[in-house]
Design an enzyme around this catalytic site. Structure first.
Site, PDB file in Angstrom:
ATOM      1  N   ASP A  95      14.648  -0.446   1.025  1.00 61.99           N
ATOM      2  CA  ASP A  95      15.524  -0.610   2.280  1.00 61.99           C
ATOM      3  C   ASP A  95      16.639  -1.521   1.884  1.00 61.99           C
ATOM      4  O   ASP A  95      17.681  -1.426   1.467  1.00 61.99           O
ATOM      5  CB  ASP A  95      14.472  -0.876   3.096  1.00 61.99           C
ATOM      6  N   ASP A 123       3.741   3.473   6.726  1.00 58.15           N
ATOM      7  CA  ASP A 123       3.054   3.247   7.861  1.00 58.15           C
ATOM      8  C   ASP A 123       4.008   2.752   8.953  1.00 58.15           C
ATOM      9  O   ASP A 123       5.194   2.212   8.997  1.00 58.15           O
ATOM     10  CB  ASP A 123       2.143   2.351   7.642  1.00 58.15           C
ATOM     11  N   LYS A 129      17.022   4.181   1.251  1.00 53.81           N
ATOM     12  CA  LYS A 129      18.014   3.888   2.339  1.00 53.81           C
ATOM     13  C   LYS A 129      19.029   3.070   1.799  1.00 53.81           C
ATOM     14  O   LYS A 129      18.997   1.855   2.306  1.00 53.81           O
ATOM     15  CB  LYS A 129      17.066   3.218   3.452  1.00 53.81           C
ATOM     16  N   LYS A 177       0.680  -1.342   0.015  1.00 60.87           N
ATOM     17  CA  LYS A 177       0.054  -0.123  -0.083  1.00 60.87           C
ATOM     18  C   LYS A 177       0.821   1.387  -0.005  1.00 60.87           C
ATOM     19  O   LYS A 177       0.389   2.305  -0.395  1.00 60.87           O
ATOM     20  CB  LYS A 177      -0.885   0.098   1.176  1.00 60.87           C
ATOM     21  N   GLY A 178       2.054   1.032   0.538  1.00 56.64           N
ATOM     22  CA  GLY A 178       3.047   2.208   0.720  1.00 56.64           C
ATOM     23  C   GLY A 178       3.268   3.143  -0.557  1.00 56.64           C
ATOM     24  O   GLY A 178       3.353   4.313  -0.147  1.00 56.64           O
ATOM     25  N   GLU A 199       7.753   2.122  -6.249  1.00 52.21           N
ATOM     26  CA  GLU A 199       7.946   1.887  -4.595  1.00 52.21           C
ATOM     27  C   GLU A 199       8.032   3.203  -3.902  1.00 52.21           C
ATOM     28  O   GLU A 199       8.245   4.242  -4.118  1.00 52.21           O
ATOM     29  CB  GLU A 199       9.292   1.393  -4.702  1.00 52.21           C
ATOM     30  N   PHE A 212      13.766   4.474  10.958  1.00 53.37           N
ATOM     31  CA  PHE A 212      12.312   4.195  10.352  1.00 53.37           C
ATOM     32  C   PHE A 212      11.415   5.302  10.172  1.00 53.37           C
ATOM     33  O   PHE A 212      11.254   6.135  11.289  1.00 53.37           O
ATOM     34  CB  PHE A 212      11.993   3.026  11.577  1.00 53.37           C
ATOM     35  N   VAL A 213      11.053   5.446   9.076  1.00 49.59           N
ATOM     36  CA  VAL A 213      10.077   6.462   8.812  1.00 49.59           C
ATOM     37  C   VAL A 213       8.662   6.021   8.520  1.00 49.59           C
ATOM     38  O   VAL A 213       8.343   5.172   8.061  1.00 49.59           O
ATOM     39  CB  VAL A 213      10.732   7.545   7.524  1.00 49.59           C
TER      40      VAL A 213
HETATM   41  P1  XMP Z   1      12.902  -4.070   1.399  1.00 48.41           P
HETATM   42  O1  XMP Z   1      13.889  -4.098   2.707  1.00 48.41           O
HETATM   43  O2  XMP Z   1      12.764  -5.358   0.992  1.00 48.41           O
HETATM   44  O3  XMP Z   1      11.748  -3.222   2.169  1.00 48.41           O
HETATM   45  O4  XMP Z   1      13.817  -3.218   0.707  1.00 48.41           O
HETATM   46  C1  XMP Z   1      11.004  -2.257   1.346  1.00 48.41           C
HETATM   47  C2  XMP Z   1       9.742  -2.141   1.979  1.00 48.41           C
HETATM   48  O5  XMP Z   1       9.877  -2.251   3.509  1.00 48.41           O
HETATM   49  C3  XMP Z   1       9.351  -1.094   3.980  1.00 48.41           C
HETATM   50  N1  XMP Z   1      10.015  -0.374   4.993  1.00 48.41           N
HETATM   51  C4  XMP Z   1       9.535   0.503   5.552  1.00 48.41           C
HETATM   52  N2  XMP Z   1       8.493   1.151   5.712  1.00 48.41           N
HETATM   53  N3  XMP Z   1       9.210   2.622   7.169  1.00 48.41           N
HETATM   54  C5  XMP Z   1       8.192   2.173   6.704  1.00 48.41           C
HETATM   55  O6  XMP Z   1       6.946   2.716   6.850  1.00 48.41           O
HETATM   56  C6  XMP Z   1      10.392   2.389   6.871  1.00 48.41           C
HETATM   57  O7  XMP Z   1      11.239   3.104   7.581  1.00 48.41           O
HETATM   58  C7  XMP Z   1      10.546   1.408   6.010  1.00 48.41           C
HETATM   59  N4  XMP Z   1      11.643   0.709   5.685  1.00 48.41           N
HETATM   60  C8  XMP Z   1      11.419  -0.499   5.037  1.00 48.41           C
HETATM   61  C9  XMP Z   1       8.641  -0.560   2.924  1.00 48.41           C
HETATM   62  O8  XMP Z   1       7.189  -1.015   2.721  1.00 48.41           O
HETATM   63  C10 XMP Z   1       9.173  -0.754   1.739  1.00 48.41           C
HETATM   64  O9  XMP Z   1       8.521  -0.620   0.676  1.00 48.41           O
HETATM   65 MG    MG Z   2       6.415  -1.190   0.354  1.00 46.91          MG
END
Ligand code: XMP
Ligand code: MG
Length: 182
Positions: free
Chosen positions: A102, A158, A130, A42-43, A98, A151-152
């Site tokens: 992360d 969310d 990140k 959903k992000g 996206e 963590f944002v």
């Molecule tokens: P990866 O680690 O697979 O993850 O690159 C990407 C997804 O992880 C979530 N994510 C976060 N969600 N605050 C969030 O609300 C954060 O700081 C954060 N870091 C990772 C996010 O859904 C992202 O698409």
């Molecule tokens: Mg996401």
């Protein structure tokens, strides 16, 4: 909701400016090409909605919903599809949209998934990056704003399902993260 914010990390103005710039670049790069934008639910929804209004060429759009096993602040890399896209991407240019990259594990999975379906190419556009937490290398063709390892929430992101509607990218007070373990 606002009382839970400790710090605004990226302002809505900075996001808006970046989104405009990305929209312009995408419009230029994909001119005359069949482009499908795939938003990651959903992000990615808030960024997606902003971005498409700065794209001036015809596009198709679809959404995929994935969940990564693990707790709410860490990606395990094991991705499960909750809702797949509906449209056929064969011979089309795909751009995955996206909220945040992360570890890169989610995007690696999505890129491989779509590449197996015969598109012309699959590229990535993210609002936030990140890089300090990267575990797998995923090329990001359209990168928004690079952030530190915090963590944002907000701008689609969310914590425990909340704060997605905050217009800025924020860091919450420690007490909020401490009080809710899921
Ligand atoms: P990866 O680690 O697979 O993850 O690159 C990407 C997804 O992880 C979530 N994510 C976060 N969600 N605050 C969030 O609300 C954060 O700081 C954060 N870091 C990772 C996010 O859904 C992202 O698409
Ligand atoms: Mg996401």
């Amino acid at each position: 909701m606002f009382e839970d914010i400790q710090e605004v990390l990226v302002t809505r103005e900075a996001l808006e400016e970046k989104v405009k710039e990305l929209g312009k670049r995408i419009s230029k790069d994909y001119e005359g090409k069949e482009l499908v934008l795939i938003g990651v639910l959903k992000g990615g929804v808030v960024f997606f909605a902003d971005l498409i209004r700065h794209i001036t060429i015809p596009i198709e759009m679809d959404f995929i919903s994935v969940s990564s096993y693990g707790n709410s602040t860490k990606s395990s890399g094991v991705v499960r599809i909750i809702k797949d896209i509906d449209i056929d991407i064969t011979n089309k240019h795909v751009l995955i949209v996206e909220d945040l990259v992360d570890t890169g594990l989610t995007l690696r999975y999505l890129k491989d998934l779509f590449e197996d379906r015969g598109p012309k190419d699959v590229k990535v556009c993210t609002a936030l990056d990140k890089p300090s937490r990267r575990k797998v290398d995923v090329p990001i063709a359209y990168n928004g704003i690079t952030i530190p390892d915090k963590f944002v929430v907000g701008y689609g992101l969310d914590f425990g399902g909340k704060y997605r509607n905050l217009p800025d990218v924020c860091v919450l007070k420690e007490s909020v993260y401490d009080n809710k373990v899921d």
